[in-house]
Every structure is written in structure tokens, then in C-alpha cells.
Write a protein that holds these residues in place. Structure first.
Motif, PDB file in Angstrom:
ATOM      1  N   GLN A   1     -10.018  12.786 -21.145  1.00  0.00           N
ATOM      2  CA  GLN A   1      -8.695  12.498 -20.231  1.00  0.00           C
ATOM      3  C   GLN A   1      -8.188  14.084 -20.081  1.00  0.00           C
ATOM      4  O   GLN A   1      -7.098  14.043 -20.422  1.00  0.00           O
ATOM      5  CB  GLN A   1      -8.024  11.517 -20.868  1.00  0.00           C
ATOM      6  N   SER A   2      -8.577  14.823 -19.437  1.00  0.00           N
ATOM      7  CA  SER A   2      -8.209  16.295 -19.425  1.00  0.00           C
ATOM      8  C   SER A   2      -7.235  16.399 -18.233  1.00  0.00           C
ATOM      9  O   SER A   2      -6.656  17.529 -18.490  1.00  0.00           O
ATOM     10  CB  SER A   2      -9.355  17.197 -19.381  1.00  0.00           C
ATOM     11  N   VAL A   3      -7.259  15.658 -17.328  1.00  0.00           N
ATOM     12  CA  VAL A   3      -6.198  16.147 -16.285  1.00  0.00           C
ATOM     13  C   VAL A   3      -4.828  15.709 -16.765  1.00  0.00           C
ATOM     14  O   VAL A   3      -4.486  14.667 -17.301  1.00  0.00           O
ATOM     15  CB  VAL A   3      -6.526  15.214 -15.097  1.00  0.00           C
ATOM     16  N   VAL A   4      -3.924  16.878 -16.592  1.00  0.00           N
ATOM     17  CA  VAL A   4      -2.687  17.033 -17.102  1.00  0.00           C
ATOM     18  C   VAL A   4      -1.570  16.808 -16.019  1.00  0.00           C
ATOM     19  O   VAL A   4      -0.390  16.402 -16.167  1.00  0.00           O
ATOM     20  CB  VAL A   4      -2.241  17.886 -18.140  1.00  0.00           C
ATOM     21  N   ALA A   5      -2.085  17.429 -14.820  1.00  0.00           N
ATOM     22  CA  ALA A   5      -1.210  17.435 -13.570  1.00  0.00           C
ATOM     23  C   ALA A   5      -2.271  17.517 -12.387  1.00  0.00           C
ATOM     24  O   ALA A   5      -3.120  18.128 -12.327  1.00  0.00           O
ATOM     25  CB  ALA A   5      -0.181  18.667 -13.780  1.00  0.00           C
ATOM     26  N   VAL A   6      -1.527  17.002 -11.489  1.00  0.00           N
ATOM     27  CA  VAL A   6      -2.157  17.087 -10.071  1.00  0.00           C
ATOM     28  C   VAL A   6      -1.097  17.074  -8.899  1.00  0.00           C
ATOM     29  O   VAL A   6      -0.167  16.548  -9.022  1.00  0.00           O
ATOM     30  CB  VAL A   6      -2.958  15.419  -9.744  1.00  0.00           C
ATOM     31  N   ALA A   7      -1.577  17.955  -7.996  1.00  0.00           N
ATOM     32  CA  ALA A   7      -0.474  18.225  -6.802  1.00  0.00           C
ATOM     33  C   ALA A   7      -1.299  17.891  -5.669  1.00  0.00           C
ATOM     34  O   ALA A   7      -2.524  18.509  -5.482  1.00  0.00           O
ATOM     35  CB  ALA A   7      -0.058  19.380  -6.867  1.00  0.00           C
TER      36      ALA A   7
END
Length: 212
Positions: A36-42
């Protein structure tokens, strides 16, 4: 230091996505978190959210370890057929160790279609994007990689003998799968064997092909 870098980049990814508009997505990965490596998305191109999984591209960067460099302007294709132009840049801590990545994804489907038409009119052959698994679930990435190995061998993984299974595990290992925590039970479930069998076969594959 790693956390400081990630915190500093959070507003940056918002700015990048806003600059390029609705066809742009910027994803911040922290590889220390495993699957679960995603820590931020824009932005929204691949459909991933915070807590989502890395793709085959991220696994390839993990496989290269601290020797990883920028991977710029490559083409991939989503499950629904859209063409995405991406760049992935590793993030390093104060000691030079790779701990994450900044990824920029641009949906260039419409531009690609127009460009392919012009290339075809010129009599050339357009380059083909690589199918890539963008998902919030790491199981989807594992399944896609195993499925690719099955297609290459022309046989389902569950029907492979031990020597063939060792070769398959070596291929997955080279692509960085086993650098992710909890990858072994997922691969074991997909292959229909026990975790202990995967650990034993993986150890054997590494003896036959030492890691560099």
C-alpha cells in the motif's frame, strides 16, 4: 528525512497536477509501506487513491534498488485501453537509499490517436504502449504478472512442475515482486501451492541465479 521529503512534496504534486490540467495525475509513493505504497494522489488518471498499490513500474524500480534512476516518458496502457505517458523518479533519503517515488501520469489517448493516424499516413509503424496494472489492490498486480508468465509458457501456473515453478518465481523475483512485504502468500495463493513451497522454491531460484 524521508518523511520530511514526502511532506514537502505533497503541495508540489498538487501544483503539478493543476498545471497540466484534468489529463494529469501525480502519485507519491512510500515504498517503506509495502504493497500500500501510495501516500498522496493529485488528479485522476489511473483511479488510484491513498493506500493503493504500486504497479509493475514501481516493482521494477524496487528491483533496481538504490541503483534506480529516473524512468522518463514511457508509454503504458490501462485496463480500459487508455494510453498514459508517464515518468517515475525515485526519492532518496540522506544516505542515498531509495525509499519512494514521484510518478507523473498524463492521459495522452486523444493525442496518441491523432499521432498514430499521422504516422500511419506517413507509412511508419507507431510504437506500442505496454499494458500496465494500475490498481489499488496489489493482488491485481501479482495476478497480471503471473498471467503474463502463464501466457509466455502456454500453461497455467497451477500445472507447472517444480523446475518450471522455480523459473517462474525467478522471473517474478527479477521484477521486484518479492521486495514487497506479504508478496509470498499472494503468489502462493495464485499458484495454488503452500507458502513454504514458495519460500523453498524462491530460495532455490536465488541459488541458481545469484542476485546482483
Amino acid at each position: 528525512m524521508a518523511d520530511v521529503i514526502l511532506d514537502a512534496l505533497r503541495p508540489v504534486i498538487e501544483g503539478i497536477a493543476a498545471t497540466f490540467g484534468p489529463t494529469c495525475e501525480v502519485v507519491l509513493h512510500d515504498y517503506r509501506l509495502g504493497e500500500q505504497s501510495v501516500v498522496a494522489v493529485a488528479g485522476a488518471v489511473t483511479g488510484r487513491a491513498v493506500g493503493g498499490a504500486m504497479s509493475e513500474i514501481g516493482l521494477a524500480m524496487l528491483a533496481r534498488g538504490d541503483a534506480a534512476g529516473n524512468d522518463l516518458n514511457y508509454l503504458s496502457r490501462t485496463a480500459d485501453g487508455r494510453v498514459v505517458k508517464s515518468s517515475t523518479m525515485p526519492l532518496r533519503d540522506a544516505d542515498g537509499r531509495v525509499f519512494g517515488a514521484l510518478c507523473i501520469n498524463l492521459d495522452v489517448t486523444a493525442l496518441r490517436q491523432a499521432g498514430d493516424l499521422l504516422i500511419a499516413l506517413a507509412g511508419a509503424v507507431p510504437s506500442q504502449p505496454v499494458d500496465t496494472t494500475f490498481s489499488n489492490d496489489f493482488d491485481d498486480v501479482v495476478d497480471a504478472l503471473v498471467r503474463g508468465e502463464e501466457l509466455a509458457r502456454g500453461r497455467p501456473a497451477a500445472g507447472l512442475g517444480r523446475a518450471e515453478r522455480i523459473a517462474l518465481l525467478r522471473a517474478l523475483d527479477e521484477r521486484g515482486v518479492f521486495r514487497v512485504r506479504n508478496a509470498v502468500p499472494r503468489v502462493a495463493d495464485r499458484l495454488g501451492v503452500s507458502r513454504s513451497a514458495v519460500y523453498a522454491d524462491l530460495a532455490e531460484s536465488r541459488k541458481e541465479a545469484p542476485r546482483t
